[in-house]
Design a protein around this motif. Structure first.
Motif, PDB file in Angstrom:
ATOM      1  N   GLN A  48      11.062  79.596 -41.859  1.00 31.68           N
ATOM      2  CA  GLN A  48       9.637  79.919 -41.952  1.00 31.68           C
ATOM      3  C   GLN A  48       8.778  78.991 -41.107  1.00 31.68           C
ATOM      4  O   GLN A  48       7.598  79.264 -40.896  1.00 31.68           O
ATOM      5  CB  GLN A  48       9.185  79.886 -43.403  1.00 31.68           C
ATOM      6  CG  GLN A  48       9.304  78.554 -44.051  1.00 31.68           C
ATOM      7  CD  GLN A  48       8.863  78.611 -45.497  1.00 31.68           C
ATOM      8  OE1 GLN A  48       7.911  79.293 -45.822  1.00 31.68           O
ATOM      9  NE2 GLN A  48       9.567  77.904 -46.357  1.00 31.68           N
ATOM     10  N   PRO A  81       8.082  80.804 -36.728  1.00 26.22           N
ATOM     11  CA  PRO A  81       7.688  82.208 -36.861  1.00 26.22           C
ATOM     12  C   PRO A  81       7.797  83.005 -35.568  1.00 26.22           C
ATOM     13  O   PRO A  81       7.778  84.230 -35.623  1.00 26.22           O
ATOM     14  CB  PRO A  81       6.229  82.119 -37.328  1.00 26.22           C
ATOM     15  CG  PRO A  81       5.768  80.814 -36.841  1.00 26.22           C
ATOM     16  CD  PRO A  81       6.934  79.905 -36.805  1.00 26.22           C
ATOM     17  N   ASP A  82       7.942  82.342 -34.437  1.00 21.68           N
ATOM     18  CA  ASP A  82       7.962  83.100 -33.178  1.00 21.68           C
ATOM     19  C   ASP A  82       9.332  83.680 -32.879  1.00 21.68           C
ATOM     20  O   ASP A  82       9.445  84.798 -32.411  1.00 21.68           O
ATOM     21  CB  ASP A  82       7.544  82.187 -32.026  1.00 21.68           C
ATOM     22  CG  ASP A  82       6.123  81.714 -32.210  1.00 21.68           C
ATOM     23  OD1 ASP A  82       5.331  82.482 -32.773  1.00 21.68           O
ATOM     24  OD2 ASP A  82       5.827  80.575 -31.812  1.00 21.68           O
ATOM     25  N   ARG A  83      10.384  82.906 -33.160  1.00 18.21           N
ATOM     26  CA  ARG A  83      11.731  83.387 -32.824  1.00 18.21           C
ATOM     27  C   ARG A  83      12.545  83.741 -34.045  1.00 18.21           C
ATOM     28  O   ARG A  83      13.474  84.525 -33.959  1.00 18.21           O
ATOM     29  CB  ARG A  83      12.482  82.330 -32.002  1.00 18.21           C
ATOM     30  CG  ARG A  83      11.913  82.189 -30.612  1.00 18.21           C
ATOM     31  CD  ARG A  83      12.714  81.200 -29.810  1.00 18.21           C
ATOM     32  NE  ARG A  83      14.073  81.677 -29.550  1.00 18.21           N
ATOM     33  CZ  ARG A  83      15.065  80.890 -29.203  1.00 18.21           C
ATOM     34  NH1 ARG A  83      14.862  79.598 -29.122  1.00 18.21           N
ATOM     35  NH2 ARG A  83      16.248  81.390 -28.971  1.00 18.21           N
ATOM     36  N   LEU A  84      12.252  83.143 -35.193  1.00 17.76           N
ATOM     37  CA  LEU A  84      12.932  83.461 -36.450  1.00 17.76           C
ATOM     38  C   LEU A  84      14.454  83.378 -36.337  1.00 17.76           C
ATOM     39  O   LEU A  84      15.168  84.263 -36.785  1.00 17.76           O
ATOM     40  CB  LEU A  84      12.546  84.864 -36.932  1.00 17.76           C
ATOM     41  CG  LEU A  84      11.145  85.053 -37.485  1.00 17.76           C
ATOM     42  CD1 LEU A  84      10.983  86.496 -37.895  1.00 17.76           C
ATOM     43  CD2 LEU A  84      10.933  84.170 -38.685  1.00 17.76           C
ATOM     44  N   GLN A  85      14.927  82.304 -35.731  1.00 20.01           N
ATOM     45  CA  GLN A  85      16.372  82.222 -35.507  1.00 20.01           C
ATOM     46  C   GLN A  85      17.142  82.175 -36.815  1.00 20.01           C
ATOM     47  O   GLN A  85      18.197  82.787 -36.955  1.00 20.01           O
ATOM     48  CB  GLN A  85      16.688  80.979 -34.682  1.00 20.01           C
ATOM     49  CG  GLN A  85      16.043  81.004 -33.323  1.00 20.01           C
ATOM     50  CD  GLN A  85      16.298  79.733 -32.563  1.00 20.01           C
ATOM     51  OE1 GLN A  85      17.389  79.528 -32.083  1.00 20.01           O
ATOM     52  NE2 GLN A  85      15.303  78.881 -32.471  1.00 20.01           N
ATOM     53  N   GLN A 128      16.316  83.501 -39.732  1.00 13.18           N
ATOM     54  CA  GLN A 128      16.382  84.801 -40.392  1.00 13.18           C
ATOM     55  C   GLN A 128      17.321  85.758 -39.673  1.00 13.18           C
ATOM     56  O   GLN A 128      17.996  86.573 -40.311  1.00 13.18           O
ATOM     57  CB  GLN A 128      14.984  85.408 -40.477  1.00 13.18           C
ATOM     58  CG  GLN A 128      14.098  84.629 -41.409  1.00 13.18           C
ATOM     59  CD  GLN A 128      12.883  85.416 -41.819  1.00 13.18           C
ATOM     60  OE1 GLN A 128      12.850  86.623 -41.718  1.00 13.18           O
ATOM     61  NE2 GLN A 128      11.873  84.705 -42.284  1.00 13.18           N
ATOM     62  N   MET A 129      17.383  85.660 -38.328  1.00  9.33           N
ATOM     63  CA  MET A 129      18.339  86.519 -37.612  1.00  9.33           C
ATOM     64  C   MET A 129      19.770  86.153 -38.007  1.00  9.33           C
ATOM     65  O   MET A 129      20.595  87.027 -38.271  1.00  9.33           O
ATOM     66  CB  MET A 129      18.168  86.361 -36.102  1.00  9.33           C
ATOM     67  CG  MET A 129      16.800  86.694 -35.579  1.00  9.33           C
ATOM     68  SD  MET A 129      16.228  88.283 -36.110  1.00  9.33           S
ATOM     69  CE  MET A 129      17.400  89.325 -35.310  1.00  9.33           C
TER      70      MET A 129
END
Lengths: 100, 172
Positions: free
Chosen positions: A50, A53-57, A59-60
């Motif tokens: 969190q 927020p730009d790439r969200l590595q 969460q991916m």
């Protein structure tokens, strides 16, 4: 503050999952312990993600972990089914000979 | 306020996991796993991962857990000699001795806890704002993570075919 709480929860879930894997003798409950450990790892990844927020590595990565966990569960349960057909039990300690 | 909700769902998740560890009934452990998975999904929402929370509920609760319950039911046969209509038909698991597993897991948690308490994460001092991530995940899947995405699709196909083949009854 919330993030550090979540990290501690993840550590606790991982430890409990480890204990489940070691304590239980039923093959399917051992699988449940593995799922618990995977969830703990996911919780860590999401908690740190969190702040990105730009790439969200994180969460991916979690998304792919979910996919692999689903595939693992399907294949593992198929194997457990075959073990049950062969040995008539799924208590892991009783599955101890190669040629039944 | 948010802290209270985080603690509530943490207690839900950890309580489910502990009950899973303590109960001997395999079907109960599947339902306690459901509790834990729902708690983890709620913690996902509170870490602003709404898409992943929904995916977690759909994949784990709707897929993996149903599969596990089917596995429990398919790999159990009651002993026809001791069968009685009065007793519930429980699927039980045996336990190993508790000493070493508890020692192992306890020391694991102690090390992790110490590390988290003493580690000074610079990232956590920043403010994180709550936002929806569906848009970003969609764009990332089609751009930066296109190759892993396709490989995941192939992996799922292979797992599907492999699981169907493995679970097939032997032909005599």
């Amino acid at each position: 503050m919330e993030t550090s709480t979540i990290l501690i929860v993840a550590a606790l879930l991982f430890s409990i999952g480890l204990a489940v894997v070691v304590v239980k003798r039923h093959a399917i409950v051992v699988l449940m312990g593995v799922e618990l450990m995977l969830n703990a790892a996911n919780l860590n990844l999401v908690a740190f993600s969190q702040y990105d927020p730009d790439r969200l590595q994180g969460q991916m990565m979690t998304l792919f972990v979910l996919v692999v966990a689903a595939a693992e569960a399907a294949v593992a349960l198929a194997i457990v089914l075959q073990v049950y057909r062969h040995y008539r039990t799924v208590q892991l300690d009783e599955v101890n000979d190669l040629n039944n | 306020m948010i802290q209270a909700v985080v603690i509530l769902f943490s207690v839900l998740a950890i309580g489910g996991a502990l009950a899973l560890l303590l109960t001997r009934n395999v079907l109960y452990s599947a339902f306690f796993l459901l509790l834990t998975l729902l708690g983890v999904a709620a913690l996902f929402v509170l870490s602003s991962a709404d898409f992943l929370a929904v995916a977690q509920i759909m994949i784990y609760v709707g897929g993996v857990l149903v599969l596990i319950v089917f596995g429990v039911m398919l790999t159990h046969k009651t002993d026809p000699l001791n069968r009685s209509n009065q007793k519930p038909n429980a699927v039980l698991t045996n336990h190993r001795a508790w000493l070493w597993p508890v020692l192992l897991a306890g020391s694991m948690f102690a090390v992790l806890f110490q590390m988290l308490r003493q580690g000074n994460f610079v990232l956590l001092n920043r403010a994180a704002k709550y936002q929806t991530t569906v848009d970003t995940i969609g764009r990332q899947l089609m751009a930066e993570y296109l190759v892993p995405f396709e490989i995941a699709g192939v992996l799922l196909l292979v797992a599907l075919v492999g699981a169907a083949y493995l679970a097939m009854p032997e032909r005599n």
